[in-house]
Design a protein around this motif. Structure first.
Motif, PDB file in Angstrom:
ATOM      1  N   PRO A   1       0.827  -1.217   0.000  1.00 62.49           N
ATOM      2  CA  PRO A   1       0.000   0.000   0.000  1.00 62.49           C
ATOM      3  C   PRO A   1       0.861   1.267   0.000  1.00 62.49           C
ATOM      4  CG  PRO A   1      -0.027  -1.022   2.170  1.00 62.49           C
ATOM      5  CD  PRO A   1       0.744  -1.933   1.271  1.00 62.49           C
ATOM      6  N   ASN A   2       0.219   2.412  -0.206  1.00 61.37           N
ATOM      7  CA  ASN A   2       0.932   3.688  -0.198  1.00 61.37           C
ATOM      8  C   ASN A   2       1.492   3.961   1.193  1.00 61.37           C
ATOM      9  OD1 ASN A   2       0.266   4.142  -2.852  1.00 61.37           O
ATOM     10  ND2 ASN A   2      -1.571   5.305  -2.362  1.00 61.37           N
ATOM     11  N   GLY A   3       2.689   4.527   1.243  1.00 63.09           N
ATOM     12  CA  GLY A   3       3.301   4.864   2.518  1.00 63.09           C
ATOM     13  C   GLY A   3       4.119   3.740   3.124  1.00 63.09           C
ATOM     14  N   VAL A   4       4.223   2.602   2.441  1.00 61.32           N
ATOM     15  CA  VAL A   4       4.990   1.464   2.942  1.00 61.32           C
ATOM     16  C   VAL A   4       6.152   1.215   1.990  1.00 61.32           C
ATOM     17  CG1 VAL A   4       4.938  -0.991   3.493  1.00 61.32           C
ATOM     18  CG2 VAL A   4       2.981   0.426   4.041  1.00 61.32           C
ATOM     19  N   THR A   5       7.362   1.050   2.554  1.00 62.27           N
ATOM     20  CA  THR A   5       8.527   0.739   1.734  1.00 62.27           C
ATOM     21  C   THR A   5       9.091  -0.615   2.147  1.00 62.27           C
ATOM     22  OG1 THR A   5      10.009   1.879   3.267  1.00 62.27           O
ATOM     23  CG2 THR A   5       9.150   3.172   1.434  1.00 62.27           C
ATOM     24  N   VAL A   6       9.539  -1.379   1.151  1.00 55.74           N
ATOM     25  CA  VAL A   6      10.117  -2.701   1.380  1.00 55.74           C
ATOM     26  C   VAL A   6      11.533  -2.701   0.821  1.00 55.74           C
ATOM     27  CG1 VAL A   6       9.897  -5.166   0.911  1.00 55.74           C
ATOM     28  CG2 VAL A   6       7.842  -3.790   1.227  1.00 55.74           C
ATOM     29  N   ASP A   7      12.527  -2.989   1.683  1.00 61.78           N
ATOM     30  CA  ASP A   7      13.926  -3.056   1.274  1.00 61.78           C
ATOM     31  C   ASP A   7      14.437  -4.473   1.501  1.00 61.78           C
ATOM     32  OD1 ASP A   7      14.015  -0.303   0.708  1.00 61.78           O
ATOM     33  OD2 ASP A   7      14.441   0.157   2.819  1.00 61.78           O
ATOM     34  N   ILE A   8      15.179  -5.009   0.527  1.00 59.01           N
ATOM     35  CA  ILE A   8      15.724  -6.358   0.619  1.00 59.01           C
ATOM     36  C   ILE A   8      17.240  -6.278   0.436  1.00 59.01           C
ATOM     37  CG2 ILE A   8      15.682  -8.674  -0.354  1.00 59.01           C
ATOM     38  CD1 ILE A   8      12.873  -7.872  -1.505  1.00 59.01           C
ATOM     39  N   LYS A   9      17.991  -6.709   1.473  1.00 59.41           N
ATOM     40  CA  LYS A   9      19.448  -6.707   1.395  1.00 59.41           C
ATOM     41  C   LYS A   9      19.997  -7.883   2.186  1.00 59.41           C
ATOM     42  CE  LYS A   9      20.254  -1.782   0.896  1.00 59.41           C
ATOM     43  NZ  LYS A   9      20.576  -0.555   1.601  1.00 59.41           N
ATOM     44  N   ASP A  10      20.856  -8.673   1.549  1.00 58.62           N
ATOM     45  CA  ASP A  10      21.622  -9.738   2.208  1.00 58.62           C
ATOM     46  C   ASP A  10      20.758 -10.670   3.054  1.00 58.62           C
ATOM     47  OD1 ASP A  10      23.900  -8.584   1.096  1.00 58.62           O
ATOM     48  OD2 ASP A  10      24.225  -7.296   2.854  1.00 58.62           O
ATOM     49  N   GLY A  11      19.630 -11.126   2.518  1.00 60.67           N
ATOM     50  CA  GLY A  11      18.790 -12.073   3.243  1.00 60.67           C
ATOM     51  C   GLY A  11      17.956 -11.462   4.353  1.00 60.67           C
ATOM     52  N   ILE A  12      17.821 -10.140   4.373  1.00 56.11           N
ATOM     53  CA  ILE A  12      17.000  -9.463   5.380  1.00 56.11           C
ATOM     54  C   ILE A  12      16.013  -8.547   4.674  1.00 56.11           C
ATOM     55  CG2 ILE A  12      17.010  -7.861   7.327  1.00 56.11           C
ATOM     56  CD1 ILE A  12      19.826  -8.846   7.971  1.00 56.11           C
ATOM     57  N   VAL A  13      14.736  -8.690   5.027  1.00 55.79           N
ATOM     58  CA  VAL A  13      13.693  -7.827   4.488  1.00 55.79           C
ATOM     59  C   VAL A  13      13.328  -6.814   5.564  1.00 55.79           C
ATOM     60  CG1 VAL A  13      11.329  -7.724   3.624  1.00 55.79           C
ATOM     61  CG2 VAL A  13      12.757  -9.655   3.043  1.00 55.79           C
ATOM     62  N   THR A  14      13.311  -5.530   5.187  1.00 51.56           N
ATOM     63  CA  THR A  14      12.925  -4.460   6.102  1.00 51.56           C
ATOM     64  C   THR A  14      11.693  -3.779   5.542  1.00 51.56           C
ATOM     65  OG1 THR A  14      15.238  -4.110   6.669  1.00 51.56           O
ATOM     66  CG2 THR A  14      13.698  -2.381   7.286  1.00 51.56           C
ATOM     67  N   VAL A  15      10.632  -3.708   6.358  1.00 51.39           N
ATOM     68  CA  VAL A  15       9.387  -3.073   5.949  1.00 51.39           C
ATOM     69  C   VAL A  15       9.165  -1.877   6.861  1.00 51.39           C
ATOM     70  CG1 VAL A  15       6.911  -3.397   5.634  1.00 51.39           C
ATOM     71  CG2 VAL A  15       8.460  -5.291   5.208  1.00 51.39           C
ATOM     72  N   LYS A  16       8.995  -0.684   6.249  1.00 51.65           N
ATOM     73  CA  LYS A  16       8.770   0.542   7.011  1.00 51.65           C
ATOM     74  C   LYS A  16       7.417   1.117   6.632  1.00 51.65           C
ATOM     75  CE  LYS A  16      13.628   1.786   7.118  1.00 51.65           C
ATOM     76  NZ  LYS A  16      14.640   2.745   6.660  1.00 51.65           N
ATOM     77  N   GLY A  17       6.704   1.612   7.643  1.00 53.08           N
ATOM     78  CA  GLY A  17       5.404   2.233   7.411  1.00 53.08           C
ATOM     79  C   GLY A  17       5.129   3.269   8.472  1.00 53.08           C
ATOM     80  N   LYS A  18       3.888   3.786   8.479  1.00 47.52           N
ATOM     81  CA  LYS A  18       3.559   4.865   9.415  1.00 47.52           C
ATOM     82  C   LYS A  18       3.529   4.387  10.865  1.00 47.52           C
ATOM     83  CE  LYS A  18      -1.383   4.164   8.820  1.00 47.52           C
ATOM     84  NZ  LYS A  18      -2.644   4.689   8.389  1.00 47.52           N
ATOM     85  N   LEU A  19       3.314   3.090  11.114  1.00 47.10           N
ATOM     86  CA  LEU A  19       3.224   2.586  12.487  1.00 47.10           C
ATOM     87  C   LEU A  19       4.543   2.042  13.027  1.00 47.10           C
ATOM     88  CD1 LEU A  19      -0.228   0.785  12.382  1.00 47.10           C
ATOM     89  CD2 LEU A  19       0.298   3.059  13.229  1.00 47.10           C
ATOM     90  N   GLY A  20       5.538   1.852  12.163  1.00 47.30           N
ATOM     91  CA  GLY A  20       6.810   1.340  12.661  1.00 47.30           C
ATOM     92  C   GLY A  20       7.625   0.658  11.587  1.00 47.30           C
TER      93      GLY A  20
END
Length: 180
Positions: A12-31
Motif C-alpha cells: 500500500p501507499n506509505g509502505v517501503t520494502v527493502d531487501i538486502k543480504d537475506g534481510i527484508v525491512t518493511v517501514k510504514g507509518k506505524l513502525g
C-alpha cells in the motif's frame, strides 16, 4: 505448488520494502519490522512483493508459503496494525493499566503485574455490568499474539462455567457437569 506462496502481496501507499543480504525491512507509518529469510527469493516488482523458489525441495516448499505470509503480516502491520482483545470472565476479575504496566486481579492471593514491551499499546476497559476487556495493539503480529497467549495462560477458561481469560469472540466447548 504452493497456493499461498504464489500470490503476490500488494504494497500500500506509505509502505517501503527493502531487501538486502537475506534481510527484508518493511517501514510504514506505524513502525519498522525486519525478517531474515533463506531458501526462497523475494523481489519487489510493480508495487507487489513476489516470493519464488528455485527448486521443489521439501525445505523450499515448506518455506515458500511461510515467508509470503510473514511478508503479508509485516506489510499489514506497519500500515494498519494488529489488535487482540481479551475478556476476563469471572466474579472479581479486574484489569487495570498504568502506561506499559498491566495489573490483573484473577482470584489468586496476589495481583499479577506484567510489564509489556514498548511496541505494544495496552488498554484496559472496565464498564459497569460488563466483563473487563484488555486491548493489545501493535504493528508486530507475532509479539501481540505472544503477549495475548501469555496473559491468557494466567487463567485459561474452564469448561464448566467458562470462567477465566478468553479471546473476544472465542467459542468455548462447555461440559454438562455432574448429573445427580
Amino acid at each position: 505448488m504452493s497456493r499461498i506462496g504464489n500470490n503476490p502481496v500488494v504494497i500500500p501507499n506509505g509502505v517501503t520494502v527493502d531487501i538486502k543480504d537475506g534481510i527484508v525491512t518493511v517501514k510504514g507509518k506505524l513502525g519498522e519490522l525486519t525478517q531474515n529469510f533463506d531458501s526462497v527469493d523475494i523481489k519487489v516488482e510493480d508495487g507487489n512483493v513476489l516470493v519464488t523458489r528455485s527448486s521443489d525441495t521439501k525445505d523450499q516448499k515448506a518455506k515458500h508459503g511461510l515467508y509470503r505470509s510473514l511478508m503479508r503480516n509485516m506489510i499489514e502491520g506497519v500500515s494498519k496494525g494488529w489488535t487482540k482483545e481479551l475478556e476476563l470472565v469471572g466474579v472479581g476479575y479486574r484489569a487495570s493499566n498504568q502506561g506499559q504496566t498491566l495489573e490483573l486481579a484473577l482470584g489468586f492471593s496476589h495481583n499479577i503485574v506484567m510489564s509489556l514491551a514498548p511496541e505494544v499499546k495496552v488498554e484496559a476497559v472496565n464498564e459497569k455490568g460488563k466483563n473487563p476487556i484488555i486491548k493489545l495493539t501493535s504493528h508486530d503480529k507475532q509479539l501481540v499474539g505472544q503477549i495475548a497467549a501469555k496473559i491468557r495462560g494466567f487463567r485459561k477458561p474452564e469448561p464448566y462455567k467458562g470462567k477465566g481469560i478468553k479471546f473476544v469472540g472465542e467459542v468455548l466447548r462447555r461440559k454438562a457437569g455432574k448429573s445427580a
